[in-house]
Write an enzyme that holds these catalytic residues in place. Structure first.
Site, mmCIF file in Angstrom:
data_model
loop_
_atom_site.group_PDB
_atom_site.id
_atom_site.type_symbol
_atom_site.label_atom_id
_atom_site.label_comp_id
_atom_site.label_asym_id
_atom_site.label_seq_id
_atom_site.Cartn_x
_atom_site.Cartn_y
_atom_site.Cartn_z
ATOM 1 N N ALA A 76 32.777 49.443 29.992
ATOM 2 C CA ALA A 76 33.390 49.235 31.310
ATOM 3 C C ALA A 76 33.858 47.791 31.416
ATOM 4 O O ALA A 76 33.119 46.907 31.823
ATOM 5 C CB ALA A 76 32.389 49.560 32.424
ATOM 6 N N LEU A 99 28.583 42.689 35.676
ATOM 7 C CA LEU A 99 29.502 43.777 35.991
ATOM 8 C C LEU A 99 29.939 44.452 34.693
ATOM 9 O O LEU A 99 29.760 45.657 34.504
ATOM 10 C CB LEU A 99 30.709 43.192 36.732
ATOM 11 C CG LEU A 99 31.837 44.150 37.064
ATOM 12 C CD1 LEU A 99 31.354 45.208 38.033
ATOM 13 C CD2 LEU A 99 33.002 43.375 37.660
ATOM 14 N N GLU A 110 37.579 37.838 34.263
ATOM 15 C CA GLU A 110 37.772 38.179 35.691
ATOM 16 C C GLU A 110 39.094 38.884 35.932
ATOM 17 O O GLU A 110 39.826 38.603 36.869
ATOM 18 C CB GLU A 110 37.642 36.921 36.567
ATOM 19 C CG GLU A 110 36.226 36.392 36.461
ATOM 20 C CD GLU A 110 35.803 35.528 37.623
ATOM 21 O OE1 GLU A 110 36.264 35.778 38.753
ATOM 22 O OE2 GLU A 110 34.996 34.626 37.398
HETATM 23 C C1 LIG Z 1 33.446 34.121 27.923
HETATM 24 C C2 LIG Z 1 33.439 35.313 28.831
HETATM 25 C C3 LIG Z 1 32.735 35.258 30.022
HETATM 26 C C4 LIG Z 1 32.676 36.379 30.859
HETATM 27 N N1 LIG Z 1 31.885 36.340 31.994
HETATM 28 C C5 LIG Z 1 31.657 37.506 32.676
HETATM 29 C C6 LIG Z 1 30.693 37.553 33.732
HETATM 30 O O1 LIG Z 1 30.071 36.535 34.092
HETATM 31 N N2 LIG Z 1 30.441 38.725 34.350
HETATM 32 C C7 LIG Z 1 31.104 39.879 34.007
HETATM 33 O O2 LIG Z 1 30.831 40.915 34.603
HETATM 34 N N3 LIG Z 1 32.043 39.867 33.009
HETATM 35 C C8 LIG Z 1 32.319 38.709 32.337
HETATM 36 N N4 LIG Z 1 33.254 38.707 31.306
HETATM 37 C C9 LIG Z 1 33.917 39.945 30.950
HETATM 38 C C10 LIG Z 1 35.413 39.975 31.286
HETATM 39 O O3 LIG Z 1 35.575 40.052 32.680
HETATM 40 C C11 LIG Z 1 36.032 41.146 30.546
HETATM 41 O O4 LIG Z 1 36.089 40.785 29.184
HETATM 42 C C12 LIG Z 1 37.400 41.503 31.053
HETATM 43 O O5 LIG Z 1 37.324 42.050 32.342
HETATM 44 C C13 LIG Z 1 38.141 42.469 30.138
HETATM 45 O O6 LIG Z 1 37.371 43.567 29.772
HETATM 46 P P1 LIG Z 1 37.269 44.000 28.219
HETATM 47 O O7 LIG Z 1 36.896 42.791 27.459
HETATM 48 O O8 LIG Z 1 36.377 45.162 28.118
HETATM 49 O O9 LIG Z 1 38.745 44.410 27.799
HETATM 50 P P2 LIG Z 1 39.461 45.822 28.038
HETATM 51 O O10 LIG Z 1 39.322 46.235 29.427
HETATM 52 O O11 LIG Z 1 39.004 46.750 26.976
HETATM 53 O O12 LIG Z 1 40.963 45.429 27.771
HETATM 54 C C14 LIG Z 1 41.584 45.373 26.488
HETATM 55 C C15 LIG Z 1 43.087 45.193 26.702
HETATM 56 O O13 LIG Z 1 43.625 46.362 27.352
HETATM 57 C C16 LIG Z 1 44.329 45.987 28.506
HETATM 58 N N5 LIG Z 1 44.188 47.025 29.539
HETATM 59 C C17 LIG Z 1 43.044 47.610 29.989
HETATM 60 N N6 LIG Z 1 43.323 48.478 30.976
HETATM 61 C C18 LIG Z 1 44.665 48.435 31.158
HETATM 62 C C19 LIG Z 1 45.573 49.120 32.052
HETATM 63 N N7 LIG Z 1 45.124 49.982 32.958
HETATM 64 N N8 LIG Z 1 46.883 48.809 31.952
HETATM 65 C C20 LIG Z 1 47.336 47.921 31.039
HETATM 66 N N9 LIG Z 1 46.533 47.259 30.189
HETATM 67 C C21 LIG Z 1 45.218 47.522 30.241
HETATM 68 C C22 LIG Z 1 43.703 44.696 28.933
HETATM 69 O O14 LIG Z 1 44.577 43.966 29.772
HETATM 70 C C23 LIG Z 1 43.437 44.035 27.605
HETATM 71 O O15 LIG Z 1 44.599 43.409 27.163
HETATM 72 C C24 LIG Z 1 33.370 37.559 30.500
HETATM 73 C C25 LIG Z 1 34.121 37.594 29.326
HETATM 74 C C26 LIG Z 1 34.148 36.502 28.484
HETATM 75 C C27 LIG Z 1 34.911 36.594 27.212
#
Ligand SMILES: Cc1cc2nc3c(=O)[nH]c(=O)nc-3n(C[C@H](O)[C@H](O)[C@H](O)COP(=O)(O)OP(=O)(O)OC[C@H]3O[C@@H](n4cnc5c(N)ncnc54)[C@H](O)[C@@H]3O)c2cc1C
Lengths: 385, 255
Positions: A130, A125, A366
């Site tokens: 994204a 995802l 997640e």
């Molecule tokens: C070890 C690991 C395993 C993972 N496994 C999977 C997987 O199997 N499949 C998959 O699809 N993904 C996976 N992920 C991805 C994970 O779901 C994302 O890292 C997570 O959803 C956050 O996205 P981002 O890292 O881009 O952070 P961002 O979305 O860039 O967020 C950065 C910060 O901004 C804040 N923020 C963002 N939008 C808002 C808002 N509207 N209001 C207030 N605050 C906001 C967030 O809370 C965060 O603090 C994994 C991540 C890790 C580290």
């Protein structure tokens, strides 16, 4: 109100605990240090039936309820976040969407190998641009000459690049909807197809023996019938998958908190300063009392959310609450537990520093804690004014 | 082959035991109950024998309703069915337990019986011997290696000083299982689900006991006195040795 677990759930907890203590615990430190995914443990966990727990036995699953699944993840996380991650991601994200949204042919084709743990499957995802905004998917799938042609990339995909990864469910933009928004769909992409490459991500702070991958799609062609469910259902499928996935992340918070609490408690009773065990100083005893209380509250919240799901009642709000609360409880518990360890708590030799690191993911993966608060505040009607 | 396993549910060894106010027993409220660890070796050995020789593994336990959980766990490991002798209201001692278990075993006409070498709660190590006696079978215990060829079992038991004793016994025989005999398997999730539909029959203790009565009358339980902290004698070896002798003579009064 009946707080008793069924005899199967009790048996399962005992058995998983014995397995985690007997098979996983002796290997965790080494795997963590070497940042190594364990094929051996994955195989053993497969033999124990840890994959496909809630899946119908006719597809090779165990046919258990959701609470059983959550107890399993909780018990694994009490010993090791990484193995818990392999199991939770596989059940909720790998197997879950295929079981729930796949057609009969897809289920028969993929589920038996996934439920036995012989193969793993990723859920793609997240993309570099994204993350929390999961609908901002840039990856595209164009329908050309009876085939889907996929281009783009995914990041942070758990179980995405092991030697036994059989493929991934990939969310892609498949066109534009009549309202002008992106049409999102999920497509099953098998490992080994031309143009599909995967790469394990290294130097992680958390879950070091869980496999996390980047996936690249360069004109990858897959047959038309590899779509999961129907076109334009991708976003809904993803939300549904995350709802149930959140329960398993919550279980990791709960189990991790329990494990950290036990380590802190044991150490505090053994460590003597000023002639007495440090657990007998009220400053420390109160910390431990707070930890025990919060863990109990977290467990009840999470089990209630599972109960709702097992009863086929709406549980989305409670899942978000459980995910938020359990991961933050683990944050507080592990913080206290390290403090109780003093300087030794910062050394690898004392297991607690691994719990301290592994905890952080739970507030991010997640759906970050901020996103959970968005989900909850919406559900309780804050913005309906 | 029809294989019997004698199994007892005991408090987890990490349980902190509390004596009841009347001194006649232990408080059961907070006890976590488990299969007696030595009995797990018995279950495992029985399952291995069944995998080689075919047949059926039957778990027999004499205990209150909660003992069914221990039987279920053995069924989840792979045993076929269970028998619980309901001991509610019965005065149970190693003798009556052996009488009841032997009675149940007779009805089943087992060809071999595995049991733990002893239960870790009361540590009497009498029941399996009593069962063998009541059945008129031989018994071998503690056993750390077991093999069966035809109707003859070859068993190894440790003897003092690290010597091993090899024994041959013709079936039927009661085998007391020792740590190291095998590595008991975990109950898998499919095993747990299968155990749901495996039968556990219930027998009445009074019917198996007839006129037999307990031969031990427990008058009182008490906890062992707390161990006092050890003493470390510092200093050079010669002075320390002299101090040790002085303490043994004057304080401990053992020499
Ligand atoms: C070890 C690991 C395993 C993972 N496994 C999977 C997987 O199997 N499949 C998959 O699809 N993904 C996976 N992920 C991805 C994970 O779901 C994302 O890292 C997570 O959803 C956050 O996205 P981002 O890292 O881009 O952070 P961002 O979305 O860039 O967020 C950065 C910060 O901004 C804040 N923020 C963002 N939008 C808002 C808002 N509207 N209001 C207030 N605050 C906001 C967030 O809370 C965060 O603090 C994994 C991540 C890790 C580290």
């Amino acid at each position: 109100m009946d707080f008793n677990l069924t005899s199967e759930q009790e048996l399962l907890r005992n058995s998983v605990r014995e397995f985690a203590e007997g098979e996983i615990a002796p290997k965790v430190e080494e795997l963590d240090r070497r940042e190594e995914f364990s094929y051996d443990l994955t195989k053993k966990m497969g033999e124990m039936g840890f994959f496909g727990i809630t899946v119908d036995p006719k597809y090779g699953g165990q046919g258990m309820d959701h609470l059983s699944y959550i107890i399993l993840v909780e018990e694994l996380a009490r010993i090791d976040g990484s193995q818990a991650a392999t199991v939770a991601a596989e059940n909720s994200l790998g197997i879950g969407p295929i079981y729930k949204f796949g057609n009969e042919k897809q289920k028969k084709k993929y589920l038996p190998d996934l439920c036995s743990g012989k193969k793993l499957w990723g859920f793609g995802l997240t993309e570099p641009e994204a993350g929390s905004d999961a609908a901002a998917t840039k990856t595209t799938a164009e329908f050309k000459n009876g085939k889907w042609v996929i281009n783009g990339s995914k990041i942070f995909i758990t179980n995405g690049a092991t030697e036994i990864t059989a493929g991934a469910t990939v969310q892609a933009a498949t066109g534009k909807r009549s309202d002008g928004r992106k049409e999102l769909s999920c497509i099953l992409v098998e490992a080994g197809v031309k143009g599909f490459t995967k790469r394990a991500m290294k130097n992680k702070m958390v879950w070091r023996s869980s496999n996390t991958a980047e996936l690249y799609f360069d004109n990858v062609e897959v047959p038309e019938d590899h779509i999961l469910g129907n076109r334009d259902e991708g976003f809904h499928q993803m939300l549904d998958t995350l709802d149930s996935g959140r329960l398993s992340i919550a279980a990791m918070g709960l189990g991790g908190a329990q494990g950290a609490f036990e380590l802190g408690m044991k150490y505090a009773k053994e460590r003597k300063q000023f002639g007495k065990p440090i657990s007998t100083y009220q400053a420390n005893a109160f910390k431990l009392a707070d930890c025990a209380t919060e863990i109990e509250a977290a467990r009840i919240l999470l089990y209630k959310a599972c109960w709702l799901k097992d009863q086929d009642k709406p549980y989305s709000k409670e899942a978000a609450m459980a995910k938020l609360y359990c991961s933050e409880v683990m944050y507080r518990v592990v913080n206290h537990a390290v403090q109780l360890h003093g300087g030794y708590g910062l050394m690898q030799e004392y297991k607690i520093e691994r719990f301290y690191r592994d905890q952080k993911l739970l507030e991010i993966g997640e759906g970050t804690s901020e996103i959970q608060r968005i989900v909850i505040s919406r559900a309780i009607g804050c913005y309906d004014v | 082959m029809k294989i019997g396993v004698l199994l007892k549910q005991v408090p987890d060894t990490e349980t902190k035991i509390k004596i009841r106010a009347d001194g006649k027993g232990v408080e059961e409220g907070e006890i976590k109950w488990v299969i007696n660890p030595y009995d797990e070796y018995a279950v495992e050995e029985a399952l291995r024998l069944k995998e080689k020789a075919g047949g059926e593994v039957v778990i027999v336990s004499a205990g209150p309703a909660r003992a069914t959980e221990a039987i279920r766990q053995a069924l989840a490991m792979g045993a076929d069915r269970g028998i619980r002798i309901d001991t509610t209201g019965i005065e149970q001692d190693p003798y009556t337990t052996a009488v009841m278990l032997a009675g149940a075993a007779k009805n089943e006409s087992f060809e071999i019986i595995f049991a733990g070498k002893q239960a870790v709660d009361d540590d009497c190590a009498q029941v399996l011997i009593g069962v063998a006696e009541k059945l008129g079978w031989p018994h071998v215990t503690p056993v750390e290696k077991f093999a069966l060829s035809g109707k003859t079992a070859t068993l190894q038991r440790p003897v003092a000083g690290g010597t091993k004793e090899m024994i041959e016994a013709d079936l039927p025989v009661v085998v007391g299982c020792e740590k190291g005999l095998n590595e008991p398997r975990y109950a898998s999730l499919p095993g747990i689900m299968k155990a749901k539909s495996k039968p556990v029959a219930e027998l009445k203790a009074s019917e198996l006991l007839g006129t037999e009565r307990a031969r031990i009358n427990v008058t009182k339980y008490s906890l062992p006195p707390e161990r006092r902290a050890g003493k470390i004698i510092p200093g050079e070896p010669e002075a320390a040795a002299a101090e040790l002798v002085r303490l043994l003579r004057e304080e401990a009064k053992v020499i």
